[in-house]
Design an enzyme around this catalytic site. Structure first.
Site, PDB file in Angstrom:
ATOM      1  N   ASN A 175     -12.669  -1.591  -4.095  1.00  0.00           N
ATOM      2  CA  ASN A 175     -11.079  -0.770  -4.395  1.00  0.00           C
ATOM      3  C   ASN A 175     -10.677   0.394  -4.677  1.00  0.00           C
ATOM      4  OD1 ASN A 175      -8.503  -1.504  -5.545  1.00  0.00           O
ATOM      5  ND2 ASN A 175      -8.503  -2.759  -6.149  1.00  0.00           N
ATOM      6  N   ASP A 176     -11.101   0.291  -6.557  1.00  0.00           N
ATOM      7  CA  ASP A 176     -10.725   1.348  -6.999  1.00  0.00           C
ATOM      8  C   ASP A 176     -12.013   2.804  -6.289  1.00  0.00           C
ATOM      9  OD1 ASP A 176      -9.181   0.454  -8.666  1.00  0.00           O
ATOM     10  OD2 ASP A 176     -10.481   0.537 -10.343  1.00  0.00           O
ATOM     11  N   VAL A 177     -12.594   2.984  -5.561  1.00  0.00           N
ATOM     12  CA  VAL A 177     -13.645   3.909  -4.888  1.00  0.00           C
ATOM     13  C   VAL A 177     -13.141   3.690  -4.259  1.00  0.00           C
ATOM     14  CG1 VAL A 177     -15.626   3.259  -6.540  1.00  0.00           C
ATOM     15  CG2 VAL A 177     -14.843   2.700  -4.265  1.00  0.00           C
TER      16      VAL A 177
END
Lengths: 96, 632
Positions: free
Chosen positions: B376-378
């Site tokens: 997600n964040d990456v």
């Protein structure tokens, strides 16, 4: 004098270590870390000498506890690193 | 002695040098291990301690314990294991320092100062690592744990620890030493508690570095060159990893240590949901079938759902069908440096398919399809645009540049950074939400079914599932085919489904099912099927009359009624499981060819038999899905 000599060794080791470790690819970062774990168990040498030359019984016991913990690190670290590294292989040739 | 120590240090450095390629890394690790072994023997010899039995006993005890854990620990538990080892290293150094501080020998002042400092660093490494390990193994909550006025208290404890350090350094006393150890332990707990979730790679790396530093400082206090050198190397390694991890998250160490993670949530969804949120597996399969170049992007969600095997299966399938497939790995994906690489290596993904961010980031724009598995964040493009959010400036994998994006994430909630992911809204995105493993499996099933046209007849499948839903008593009969197809997990799942419906389910095991005595029992025990569900032939054979359905999973000769009737056939007279006596039978076998004995199985011809042919794992999975969906 002894102190300065050790300081020099520390600087050299950290410097050279920094150089060779920087070359380790991110692919192998986990085995690198567990290998470094094993290496930090080198304290086992200090622990052996401390326990072996201690005079008070209490100190011998503390020293032996240190030997046990550090030995867990050395054996556990190297073996688990070995286990992980054996899993890495390239290409289709080496597959089951 | 100094020469030997220097040679050992050189060997260790050479070993690490060899760690720079997976081809030589095994050799490198062995070299390091050999160097430590030589150092131990040399040190004992030099001090005349070679015959000290108690030291050897302690060495053996620790060594065996380490060996035991290292062989038993599962690869998925590696983050917490590594964290624990960090703690042990710190503890050992702290104890060595204690011996020096409380020793009878007059030591030079710098040795005492070093001892006090090693005790401080070692003790905080121990308690910090225990907290980190507890969080990683789920014993402690992942979220930042903070008490009110956390920063103030951390600062106060830190200052106290330093003050005690000065006191001990100036004049050693037992009380002072105990106070120093306690203050350091408390500091370690306070320092590790606010750090959680996605910041873990930083914590582990930092603690790794601390364990090395504690060792080096302890080396000063016992005046041992090699301990100083090796500690220095480990300290440097940990610092490098910490740096890389911080860079991977675009966060300063201070931000991470003070738990400034989820505090800034300013980025909100940009608009209407443009992405195909309710994407189906067959849509995704269609995209992949038309793609020539595919990149898979695993994240922590892959580890959580244990979807590594399925990622590999997808990779294999796509490669077999002539596609160029690569796996892109973000430096901080997962919970420790290199986490994804280890998980994928364990399931035999060759490392030349794994690419680091800087190697692959320019390739996304030339890629037909990306499959995101629990990341997600990456992969959040907000890191490039949304100024002021907590991930702005963090390097990401440029997944959004690809022509098609298939997202197998659990949900569309923000990741650990708390920032909404715009990827979900792109027109080119297809979302397969839910457990990543399940999503990948149905994706693969769609790929296989439509490509090979060998899908099961839906009517037979539904009839079989319906008979199971209605049944009150079910007998499951595994055979060697279960082992071949590795269908144990699906058998376990079937038993679980039946249990949920309060159906009585038993497993009947023929004495020669499989390739060794008790083969089926071991396989089922491995996947946690309780042994009181497993029955031997003589215990259960007269119960087949009373069951409603018998499910055969890859068994043939051992259920072949020809053994009772067909005189002259090679299996005549062999005891069989009386599957033929149950009113309804589901057979999940690969085909209807005779088994090893070469005798045809008349069951295959019968009306009451639902024949589900194909790979047992595949077939049983579809059967389970059908049973589960019909029940809801």
């Amino acid at each position: 004098m002894q102190f300065l000599w050790l300081l020099l060794v520390l600087a050299a080791a950290a410097g050279l270590g920094y150089k060779v470790i920087s070359d380790v690819p991110s692919l192998l970062h986990t085995p690198l870390m567990s290998g470094m774990n094993a290496l930090s168990g080198i304290t086992v040498v200090g622990a052996l000498l401390a326990a072996g030359t201690a005079v008070y019984t209490g100190n011998v016991i503390i020293g032996m506890a240190a030997v046990v913990l550090a030995a867990v690190n050395v054996a556990g670290g190297f073996v688990v690193t070995h286990r992980m590294l054996k899993m890495f292989h390239g290409g289709r040739g080496g597959r089951r | 002695m100094i020469i030997i120590y220097l040679l050992c240090a050189a060997a260790i450095l050479l070993g690490i040098r060899w760690m720079s390629s997976p081809k030589t890394a095994v050799r490198g690790n062995l070299t390091g291990a050999a160097a430590v072994l030589v150092a131990i023997v040399a040190a004992l010899t030099a001090e005349g301690l070679l015959t000290a039995v108690h030291l050897w006993a302690a060495l053996a005890a620790g060594g065996l314990l380490g060996l035991f854990f290292a062989r038993r620990v599962r690869i998925v538990a590696m983050p917490q294991f590594v964290a624990l080892l960090n703690g042990f290293g710190g503890a050992a150094s702290a104890l060595v320092a204690l011996v020096v501080l409380l020793g009878a020998h007059p030591a030079p002042p710098w040795s005492i100062w070093a001892g006090a400092l090693a005790l401080l660093v070692g003790a905080l490494t121990l308690s910090g690592s225990l907290v980190a390990s507890g969080k990683l193994s789920g014993l402690l909550p992942q979220q930042p744990l903070m008490v009110s006025q956390h920063k103030l208290i951390v600062a106060a404890v830190g200052v106290t620890a330093l003050a005690v350090l000065l006191w001990v350094g100036a004049a050693v006393s037992v009380i002072g030493v105990v106070a120093l150890a306690l203050a350091a332990l408390l500091f370690g707990v306070l320092f590790a508690s606010p750090i959680g979730g996605a910041d873990m790679p930083v914590t582990i790396s930092l603690l790794n570095s601390f364990s090395g530093m504690a060792g080096a400082i302890a080396g000063f206090s016992v005046n041992n060159l090699l301990v100083v050198a090796a500690g220095g190397i480990v300290g440097a390694a940990g610092l490098i990893l910490t740096q890389i991890m911080c860079r991977g998250m675009n966060r300063s160490l201070v931000q991470i240590l003070t738990g400034q993670t989820t505090s800034q949530r300013s980025h909100t969804p940009t608009g209407e949901t443009g992405g195909k949120a309710g994407g189906t597996a067959s849509q995704a399969a269609e995209i992949l079938r038309n793609a020539a170049r595919v990149i898979l992007v695993p994240g922590y969600g892959m580890a959580v759902s244990q979807a590594q095997e399925d990622v590999r299966a997808l990779l294999d399938y796509l490669e077999e069908h002539g596609k160029d497939v690569r796996v892109a790995i973000h430096p901080v994906a997962g919970r420790m440096p290199g986490h994804m690489n280890v998980l994928l290596a364990e399931v035999d993904v060759p490392y030349d398919r794994l690419f680091a961010l800087e190697e692959i980031n320019n390739e996304f724009k030339n890629t037909d399809a990306v499959v995101v598995v629990g990341a997600n964040d990456v992969v959040n493009p907000a890191a490039l645009e949304a100024k002021g959010t907590s991930i702005y400036g963090m390097p990401i994998l440029n997944v959004h540049e690809s022509r098609n994006i298939i997202v197998c994430n659990f949900d569309t909630k923000p990741g650990y950074a708390g920032v909404h992911n715009d990827l979900y809204e792109l027109e080119r995105s297809l979302l397969l939400l839910g457990d990543a493993k399940d999503s990948l499996r149905s994706l693969l099933r769609s790929l296989r079914a439509e490509r090979e046209g060998s899908d099961l007849d839906p009517q037979t499948l539904e009839a079989a599932a319906a008979s199971l839903r209605k049944a009150k008593r079910v007998m499951v009969v595994p055979g060697y085919g279960m082992a071949v197809a590795q269908a144990q997990q699906e058998v376990k799942r079937l038993l679980g489904l039946l249990e949920q419906m309060e159906t009585d389910a038993k497993v009947a095991i023929h004495p020669v099912a499989g390739r060794m005595p008790g083969h089926m029992n071991v396989l089922l025990a491995e996947v946690d099927v309780s042994y009181d569900q497993l029955y031997a032939l003589e215990e259960i054979n007269d119960q087949f009359d009373d069951v409603d359905v018998a499910v055969v999973v890859g068994a043939n000769d051992v259920i072949n009624p020809a053994a009772l009737e067909a005189e002259g056939s090679s299996i005549y007279g062999m005891p069989i499981l009386n599957v033929y006596r149950s009113p309804s039978i589901i057979i999940c076998n690969y085909d209807t060819k005779p088994g090893y004995s070469g005798t045809d199985n008349p069951l295959y011809q019968e009306e009451r038999v639902h024949l589900l042919l194909g790979d047992a794992k595949d077939v049983l999975e579809q059967l389970n899905d059908a049973v589960a969906s019909g029940g809801s």
